[in-house]
Design a protein around this motif. Structure first.
Motif, PDB file in Angstrom:
ATOM      1  N   UNK A 140     -29.834 -48.163  -6.513  1.00 30.91           N
ATOM      2  CA  UNK A 140     -30.052 -47.098  -7.493  1.00 30.91           C
ATOM      3  C   UNK A 140     -31.039 -46.122  -6.868  1.00 30.91           C
ATOM      4  N   UNK A 141     -30.598 -44.914  -6.654  1.00 32.81           N
ATOM      5  CA  UNK A 141     -31.432 -43.921  -5.985  1.00 32.81           C
ATOM      6  C   UNK A 141     -31.737 -42.742  -6.890  1.00 32.81           C
ATOM      7  N   UNK A 142     -32.927 -42.198  -6.698  1.00 33.44           N
ATOM      8  CA  UNK A 142     -33.285 -40.957  -7.360  1.00 33.44           C
ATOM      9  C   UNK A 142     -33.659 -39.935  -6.293  1.00 33.44           C
ATOM     10  N   UNK A 143     -34.886 -39.949  -5.811  1.00 30.94           N
ATOM     11  CA  UNK A 143     -35.355 -38.893  -4.902  1.00 30.94           C
ATOM     12  C   UNK A 143     -34.625 -38.862  -3.561  1.00 30.94           C
ATOM     13  N   UNK A 144     -34.016 -39.955  -3.160  1.00 35.48           N
ATOM     14  CA  UNK A 144     -33.292 -39.978  -1.887  1.00 35.48           C
ATOM     15  C   UNK A 144     -31.876 -39.435  -2.026  1.00 35.48           C
ATOM     16  N   UNK A 145     -31.412 -39.261  -3.234  1.00 34.48           N
ATOM     17  CA  UNK A 145     -30.157 -38.578  -3.498  1.00 34.48           C
ATOM     18  C   UNK A 145     -28.926 -39.118  -2.791  1.00 34.48           C
ATOM     19  N   UNK A 194     -23.481 -48.043  -5.620  1.00 32.09           N
ATOM     20  CA  UNK A 194     -24.675 -47.205  -5.683  1.00 32.09           C
ATOM     21  C   UNK A 194     -24.555 -46.265  -6.870  1.00 32.09           C
ATOM     22  N   UNK A 195     -25.679 -45.996  -7.482  1.00 34.32           N
ATOM     23  CA  UNK A 195     -25.776 -44.977  -8.519  1.00 34.32           C
ATOM     24  C   UNK A 195     -26.908 -44.055  -8.119  1.00 34.32           C
ATOM     25  N   UNK A 196     -26.592 -42.766  -8.034  1.00 36.57           N
ATOM     26  CA  UNK A 196     -27.632 -41.768  -7.819  1.00 36.57           C
ATOM     27  C   UNK A 196     -27.978 -41.232  -9.205  1.00 36.57           C
ATOM     28  N   UNK A 197     -29.084 -41.727  -9.729  1.00 40.49           N
ATOM     29  CA  UNK A 197     -29.549 -41.339 -11.066  1.00 40.49           C
ATOM     30  C   UNK A 197     -30.728 -40.399 -10.887  1.00 40.49           C
ATOM     31  N   UNK A 198     -30.414 -39.159 -10.623  1.00 38.95           N
ATOM     32  CA  UNK A 198     -31.440 -38.186 -10.275  1.00 38.95           C
ATOM     33  C   UNK A 198     -32.237 -37.723 -11.490  1.00 38.95           C
ATOM     34  N   UNK A 199     -31.575 -37.540 -12.603  1.00 40.51           N
ATOM     35  CA  UNK A 199     -32.258 -37.065 -13.810  1.00 40.51           C
ATOM     36  C   UNK A 199     -32.678 -38.257 -14.680  1.00 40.51           C
ATOM     37  N   UNK A 227     -37.540 -37.779   2.127  1.00 39.27           N
ATOM     38  CA  UNK A 227     -36.323 -38.513   1.757  1.00 39.27           C
ATOM     39  C   UNK A 227     -35.923 -39.506   2.849  1.00 39.27           C
ATOM     40  N   UNK A 228     -36.017 -39.077   4.104  1.00 39.60           N
ATOM     41  CA  UNK A 228     -35.677 -39.957   5.218  1.00 39.60           C
ATOM     42  C   UNK A 228     -36.660 -41.119   5.307  1.00 39.60           C
ATOM     43  N   UNK A 229     -37.948 -40.837   5.209  1.00 38.42           N
ATOM     44  CA  UNK A 229     -38.947 -41.900   5.304  1.00 38.42           C
ATOM     45  C   UNK A 229     -38.806 -42.901   4.157  1.00 38.42           C
ATOM     46  N   UNK A 230     -38.503 -42.417   2.964  1.00 42.40           N
ATOM     47  CA  UNK A 230     -38.290 -43.316   1.828  1.00 42.40           C
ATOM     48  C   UNK A 230     -37.078 -44.217   2.070  1.00 42.40           C
ATOM     49  N   UNK A 231     -36.006 -43.653   2.592  1.00 45.30           N
ATOM     50  CA  UNK A 231     -34.799 -44.438   2.877  1.00 45.30           C
ATOM     51  C   UNK A 231     -35.065 -45.480   3.949  1.00 45.30           C
ATOM     52  N   UNK A 232     -35.762 -45.100   4.999  1.00 43.89           N
ATOM     53  CA  UNK A 232     -36.086 -46.051   6.073  1.00 43.89           C
ATOM     54  C   UNK A 232     -37.021 -47.149   5.575  1.00 43.89           C
TER      55      UNK A 232
END
Length: 156
Positions: free
Chosen positions: A22-27, A47-52, A140-145
């Protein structure tokens, strides 16, 4: 980065561990990294991109009052997201990422670069808080890594 993803891929397949995200800021970037190697369908299920906030409430069934009380960028929401995606996808692990990638959206208590990553299995849920510096793309990249590293550590 490719070696981290390859090692993680092999470990998940060898241990027959399934995961969902479940991702938000990493989109969707974390999901993209997890699926860039052939064979990832053996462990990556959803995966769910729950941005809002509304997406978190509707798709992940996060309690509206929890978001109101704690804020979407919090350990509580990250933990709730990880538990929810694991349950929805029926996987061994649920992983979530929520944060502020910037350059807007920050507050005095929640600066740009603040990210919470949570991992839940059937019994436990742990989270880590990070503050990443740099551009939106870099955060976003650092969060994903960081999420990839935490998954790897969790399954070892």
């Amino acid at each position: 980065m490719p070696s981290l993803i390859k090692e993680l891929n092999l470990s998940l397949i060898k241990r027959k561990i399934t995961l969902s995200v479940a991702e938000s800021c990493t989109g969707g970037l974390l999901s993209s990294l997890l699926t860039q190697i052939s064979g990832s369908s053996k462990y990556f299920k959803m995966a769910i991109v729950a941005y809002s906030d509304e997406a978190k409430i509707r798709l992940l069934r996060i309690n509206r009052n929890l978001i109101k009380d704690k804020g979407a960028v919090s350990k509580d929401i990250a933990s709730a997201m990880a538990k929810a995606i694991r349950k929805i996808a029926k996987t061994d692990l649920g992983v979530s990422v929520t944060g502020i990638a910037g350059p807007t959206g920050a507050t005095e208590r929640k600066p740009v670069g603040m990210v919470f990553i949570a991992i839940a299995d059937r019994k436990y849920c742990n989270y880590r808080q990070f503050i990443f510096r740099g551009s939106r793309k870099y955060i976003r990249l650092q969060a994903s890594l960081a999420a990839l590293r935490l998954i790897k550590k969790w399954i070892q």
